[in-house]
Motif scaffolding. Sequence first.
Motif, PDB file in Angstrom:
ATOM      1  N   ALA A   1       0.843  -1.208   0.000  1.00 54.12           N
ATOM      2  CA  ALA A   1       0.000   0.000   0.000  1.00 54.12           C
ATOM      3  C   ALA A   1       0.872   1.248   0.000  1.00 54.12           C
ATOM      4  CB  ALA A   1      -0.934   0.001   1.198  1.00 54.12           C
ATOM      5  N   GLY A   2       0.553   2.172  -0.898  1.00 55.06           N
ATOM      6  CA  GLY A   2       1.328   3.401  -1.029  1.00 55.06           C
ATOM      7  C   GLY A   2       2.373   3.322  -2.123  1.00 55.06           C
ATOM      8  N   ASP A   3       2.755   2.126  -2.547  1.00 53.93           N
ATOM      9  CA  ASP A   3       3.671   1.949  -3.672  1.00 53.93           C
ATOM     10  C   ASP A   3       2.858   1.974  -4.964  1.00 53.93           C
ATOM     11  OD1 ASP A   3       5.959   1.717  -2.114  1.00 53.93           O
ATOM     12  OD2 ASP A   3       5.868  -0.468  -2.029  1.00 53.93           O
ATOM     13  N   ALA A   4       3.522   1.788  -6.079  1.00 54.72           N
ATOM     14  CA  ALA A   4       2.813   1.782  -7.359  1.00 54.72           C
ATOM     15  C   ALA A   4       3.499   0.834  -8.333  1.00 54.72           C
ATOM     16  CB  ALA A   4       2.768   3.187  -7.954  1.00 54.72           C
ATOM     17  N   LEU A   5       2.727   0.374  -9.288  1.00 54.27           N
ATOM     18  CA  LEU A   5       3.271  -0.415 -10.386  1.00 54.27           C
ATOM     19  C   LEU A   5       4.122   0.484 -11.271  1.00 54.27           C
ATOM     20  CD1 LEU A   5       0.001  -2.307 -11.336  1.00 54.27           C
ATOM     21  CD2 LEU A   5       1.925  -3.189  -9.993  1.00 54.27           C
ATOM     22  N   GLU A   6       5.079  -0.109 -11.981  1.00 59.03           N
ATOM     23  CA  GLU A   6       5.949   0.667 -12.865  1.00 59.03           C
ATOM     24  C   GLU A   6       5.270   0.829 -14.229  1.00 59.03           C
ATOM     25  OE1 GLU A   6      10.425   0.607 -14.790  1.00 59.03           O
ATOM     26  OE2 GLU A   6       9.996  -0.697 -13.089  1.00 59.03           O
ATOM     27  N   PRO A   7       4.946   2.071 -14.614  1.00 55.64           N
ATOM     28  CA  PRO A   7       4.248   2.286 -15.883  1.00 55.64           C
ATOM     29  C   PRO A   7       5.155   2.080 -17.092  1.00 55.64           C
ATOM     30  CG  PRO A   7       4.779   4.381 -14.882  1.00 55.64           C
ATOM     31  CD  PRO A   7       5.208   3.320 -13.907  1.00 55.64           C
ATOM     32  N   VAL A   8       4.526   1.737 -18.199  1.00 59.06           N
ATOM     33  CA  VAL A   8       5.194   1.615 -19.490  1.00 59.06           C
ATOM     34  C   VAL A   8       4.414   2.500 -20.447  1.00 59.06           C
ATOM     35  CG1 VAL A   8       5.762   0.029 -21.380  1.00 59.06           C
ATOM     36  CG2 VAL A   8       5.917  -0.763 -19.006  1.00 59.06           C
ATOM     37  N   GLU A   9       5.109   3.284 -21.253  1.00 60.01           N
ATOM     38  CA  GLU A   9       4.418   4.170 -22.203  1.00 60.01           C
ATOM     39  C   GLU A   9       3.620   3.348 -23.200  1.00 60.01           C
ATOM     40  OE1 GLU A   9       5.319   7.651 -25.520  1.00 60.01           O
ATOM     41  OE2 GLU A   9       6.959   6.976 -24.235  1.00 60.01           O
TER      42      GLU A   9
ATOM     43  N   GLY B   1      -5.804   1.906 -34.174  1.00 60.30           N
ATOM     44  CA  GLY B   1      -6.437   0.718 -33.622  1.00 60.30           C
ATOM     45  C   GLY B   1      -5.488  -0.302 -33.027  1.00 60.30           C
ATOM     46  N   GLN B   2      -4.186  -0.028 -33.106  1.00 57.22           N
ATOM     47  CA  GLN B   2      -3.181  -0.937 -32.558  1.00 57.22           C
ATOM     48  C   GLN B   2      -2.653  -0.418 -31.223  1.00 57.22           C
ATOM     49  OE1 GLN B   2      -1.855  -3.992 -33.925  1.00 57.22           O
ATOM     50  NE2 GLN B   2      -3.772  -3.732 -35.030  1.00 57.22           N
ATOM     51  N   VAL B   3      -2.532  -1.324 -30.241  1.00 62.91           N
ATOM     52  CA  VAL B   3      -1.921  -0.992 -28.955  1.00 62.91           C
ATOM     53  C   VAL B   3      -0.414  -1.121 -29.136  1.00 62.91           C
ATOM     54  CG1 VAL B   3      -1.725  -1.617 -26.532  1.00 62.91           C
ATOM     55  CG2 VAL B   3      -3.939  -1.843 -27.704  1.00 62.91           C
ATOM     56  N   VAL B   4       0.303  -0.032 -28.846  1.00 62.04           N
ATOM     57  CA  VAL B   4       1.750   0.022 -29.056  1.00 62.04           C
ATOM     58  C   VAL B   4       2.406   0.509 -27.770  1.00 62.04           C
ATOM     59  CG1 VAL B   4       3.603   1.127 -30.389  1.00 62.04           C
ATOM     60  CG2 VAL B   4       1.426   0.560 -31.502  1.00 62.04           C
ATOM     61  N   VAL B   5       3.476  -0.186 -27.337  1.00 58.35           N
ATOM     62  CA  VAL B   5       4.248   0.296 -26.189  1.00 58.35           C
ATOM     63  C   VAL B   5       5.602   0.803 -26.672  1.00 58.35           C
ATOM     64  CG1 VAL B   5       3.127  -1.128 -24.436  1.00 58.35           C
ATOM     65  CG2 VAL B   5       5.160  -1.977 -25.594  1.00 58.35           C
ATOM     66  N   ILE B   6       6.102   1.782 -25.929  1.00 56.91           N
ATOM     67  CA  ILE B   6       7.411   2.360 -26.208  1.00 56.91           C
ATOM     68  C   ILE B   6       8.299   2.054 -25.018  1.00 56.91           C
ATOM     69  CG2 ILE B   6       8.676   4.467 -26.770  1.00 56.91           C
ATOM     70  CD1 ILE B   6       6.460   3.724 -28.817  1.00 56.91           C
ATOM     71  N   LEU B   7       9.381   1.324 -25.262  1.00 58.71           N
ATOM     72  CA  LEU B   7      10.337   0.988 -24.202  1.00 58.71           C
ATOM     73  C   LEU B   7      11.591   1.816 -24.374  1.00 58.71           C
ATOM     74  CD1 LEU B   7      10.122  -2.915 -24.180  1.00 58.71           C
ATOM     75  CD2 LEU B   7       8.921  -1.299 -22.695  1.00 58.71           C
ATOM     76  N   ASP B   8      12.094   2.336 -23.271  1.00 54.99           N
ATOM     77  CA  ASP B   8      13.366   3.035 -23.252  1.00 54.99           C
ATOM     78  C   ASP B   8      14.396   2.027 -22.763  1.00 54.99           C
ATOM     79  OD1 ASP B   8      15.624   4.570 -22.874  1.00 54.99           O
ATOM     80  OD2 ASP B   8      14.570   6.203 -21.869  1.00 54.99           O
ATOM     81  N   ARG B   9      15.187   1.478 -23.653  1.00 48.79           N
ATOM     82  CA  ARG B   9      16.128   0.406 -23.297  1.00 48.79           C
ATOM     83  C   ARG B   9      17.297   0.896 -22.459  1.00 48.79           C
ATOM     84  NH1 ARG B   9      13.383  -3.736 -22.796  1.00 48.79           N
ATOM     85  NH2 ARG B   9      15.351  -4.741 -22.427  1.00 48.79           N
ATOM     86  N   LYS B  10      17.500   2.214 -22.362  1.00 51.34           N
ATOM     87  CA  LYS B  10      18.538   2.737 -21.470  1.00 51.34           C
ATOM     88  C   LYS B  10      18.131   2.516 -20.031  1.00 51.34           C
ATOM     89  CE  LYS B  10      18.811   6.600 -24.040  1.00 51.34           C
ATOM     90  NZ  LYS B  10      18.947   8.019 -24.238  1.00 51.34           N
ATOM     91  N   THR B  11      16.843   2.720 -19.749  1.00 49.56           N
ATOM     92  CA  THR B  11      16.371   2.587 -18.373  1.00 49.56           C
ATOM     93  C   THR B  11      15.625   1.273 -18.163  1.00 49.56           C
ATOM     94  OG1 THR B  11      14.268   3.671 -18.868  1.00 49.56           O
ATOM     95  CG2 THR B  11      16.101   5.084 -18.156  1.00 49.56           C
ATOM     96  N   GLY B  12      15.342   0.556 -19.254  1.00 48.39           N
ATOM     97  CA  GLY B  12      14.621  -0.695 -19.138  1.00 48.39           C
ATOM     98  C   GLY B  12      13.128  -0.538 -18.922  1.00 48.39           C
ATOM     99  N   SER B  13      12.609   0.673 -19.143  1.00 45.30           N
ATOM    100  CA  SER B  13      11.170   0.874 -18.937  1.00 45.30           C
ATOM    101  C   SER B  13      10.455   1.181 -20.232  1.00 45.30           C
ATOM    102  CB  SER B  13      10.930   1.983 -17.940  1.00 45.30           C
ATOM    103  OG  SER B  13      11.524   3.187 -18.357  1.00 45.30           O
TER     104      SER B  13
END
Length: 118
Positions: free
Chosen positions: A92-100, A106-118
């Motif tokens: 409680a009080g923490d959070a999940l790590e978001p991904v852009e 119509g396509q779900v696309v994520v953007i990862l920053d490989r420098k930070t791994g997110s």
Amino acid sequence: MLERHPLCDISTLGDPGSRGFVLESQGGSVALFVVRRGELLMAYKNSCPHTGVNLEWQPDQFLDLSNSYIQCATHGALFRLEDGYCLRGPCAGDALEPVEVRLEAGQVVVILDRKTGS
């Protein structure tokens, strides 16, 4: 370095709904999931802030029985869909790590920053 990863067509996500993915890239693998409720579309790393375990209780099942919250299958912790904030449970009080995440034609696309791994 930013990496663009198309995941799925938005029509394959329930409303509300969730779906998990494991992406392979030069930086290694990343487990993540996408949640949808109406116009809200969010992506998070598939890792509980308490112990790092995967959240789903069966494939693509990240939401509680009411489809109102993301729920950790191990501890029962509840997280808000819109920001991953933990409302109840051992983290409680923490959070999940978001991904852009974006919706592109119509396509779900994520953007990862490989420098930070997110």
